[in-house]
Design a protein around this motif. Sequence first.
Motif, PDB file in Angstrom:
ATOM      1  N   GLU A  59       0.859  -1.183   0.000  1.00  0.00           N
ATOM      2  CA  GLU A  59       0.000   0.000   0.000  1.00  0.00           C
ATOM      3  C   GLU A  59       0.895   1.232   0.000  1.00  0.00           C
ATOM      4  OE1 GLU A  59      -2.852   0.417   3.195  1.00  0.00           O
ATOM      5  OE2 GLU A  59      -3.726   2.212   2.268  1.00  0.00           O
ATOM      6  N   ASN A 117      -4.637   5.070  -2.146  1.00  0.00           N
ATOM      7  CA  ASN A 117      -5.900   5.522  -1.552  1.00  0.00           C
ATOM      8  C   ASN A 117      -6.492   6.662  -2.371  1.00  0.00           C
ATOM      9  OD1 ASN A 117      -6.023   4.046   1.223  1.00  0.00           O
ATOM     10  ND2 ASN A 117      -3.908   4.763   1.031  1.00  0.00           N
ATOM     11  N   GLU A 149      -7.812   2.061  -3.640  1.00  0.00           N
ATOM     12  CA  GLU A 149      -8.520   1.804  -2.385  1.00  0.00           C
ATOM     13  C   GLU A 149      -9.538   2.905  -2.161  1.00  0.00           C
ATOM     14  OE1 GLU A 149      -6.174   1.115   1.078  1.00  0.00           O
ATOM     15  OE2 GLU A 149      -5.050  -0.523   0.163  1.00  0.00           O
ATOM     16  N   ASP A 179     -11.627  -0.264   1.361  1.00  0.00           N
ATOM     17  CA  ASP A 179     -10.764  -0.050   2.524  1.00  0.00           C
ATOM     18  C   ASP A 179     -11.616   0.181   3.777  1.00  0.00           C
ATOM     19  OD1 ASP A 179      -8.426   0.406   3.929  1.00  0.00           O
ATOM     20  OD2 ASP A 179      -7.992   2.352   3.010  1.00  0.00           O
TER      21      ASP A 179
END
Length: 276
Positions: A59, A117, A149, A179
């Motif tokens: 990530e 993200n 995400e 997420d």
Amino acid sequence: LAKKNRLEHFAYYNPEMEEQMLGRLNVIRQLRTDFANNCLELWYQPQFSLATKKVIGAEALLRWRTADGTFIPPGVFIPLAEYSGLIIEIGDWVVTEACQQLKRLEDDFNHISISVNVSIPQFRRGDFVDTTINTIRSQNIKPSRLELEITENILMDDPQIVIDALARLKEEGVSIALDDFGTGFSSLSYLQKLPLNRLKVDRSFVTDINKEGQSVIAETIINLGQKMNLKVIAEGIEEIEQQDHLIKLGCDEVQGFYYAKPMPEDEFVKFLHDNR
Ligand code: C2E
Ligand code: MG
Ligand code: MG
Ligand code: MG
């Protein structure tokens, strides 16, 4: 009555609030300057398969190092970047960085994926899908190696815009993860409308997983994911006992300080070579 209202109004004014607001505006101004001066970094936290114990991806997490060398945590500056709209430019930069990283890793680690993200304002802007697809194409990487995400909260104000955007990205081959699952406000009915590849079990459901009666949510999310043919990754694993419990529940993948903390790019590449 008027007087009373005025007084009430007055009661709401409080100098601390004003100071807080000015403080936030200063942080936003500093963030804008530092972003322009390349002071944002993308760090990487490895993700592992529980079956093979191998690294399957990472990530990407933003880090802001100010001029005096201190780090401002994302929990502080991401909400301000979202509020100010700066997250749109920063988010594009994150996608570009991640795609360049995937390109650099292509020769040695073609199987590694990178998750980024994505925030609500990025979807509100109309060209997020095109910009992201263009970046993937210009780096000439396999689209499925990039994962976006999203959180359930992304569906709060205009779900159809987000669902359509995700459908286009999925069609292009990009991977999508949900997420912090179970911590937001969306209804379960959206789960079937979202073109997902992975569910992320939030850290809050992992922390006490070994305490009596505390594993039921994690277990339910894992079962739900399996029934929907999604991979399930748990985040926030800090102890081996948590891992062992997740294995028993049939979780596929993990991410957490127990394995590795987020690290700068060069350390991450070294980590990959040391753990191949
Ligand atoms: P998130 O997406 O849920 O990211 C996971 C967070 O959990 C990261 O915090 C990570 O460092 C932390 N974490 C991972 N394993 C453990 C563990 O074992 N124990 C504990 N205590 N924490 C663990 P981080 O890096 O501070 O990021 C916080 C949040 O900021 C992220 O939560 C994400 O919502 C947001 N964020 C970070 N980078 C970006 C970005 O590029 N774009 C956007 N829109 N948001 C970002
Ligand atoms: Mg995340
Ligand atoms: Mg999360
Ligand atoms: Mg979280």
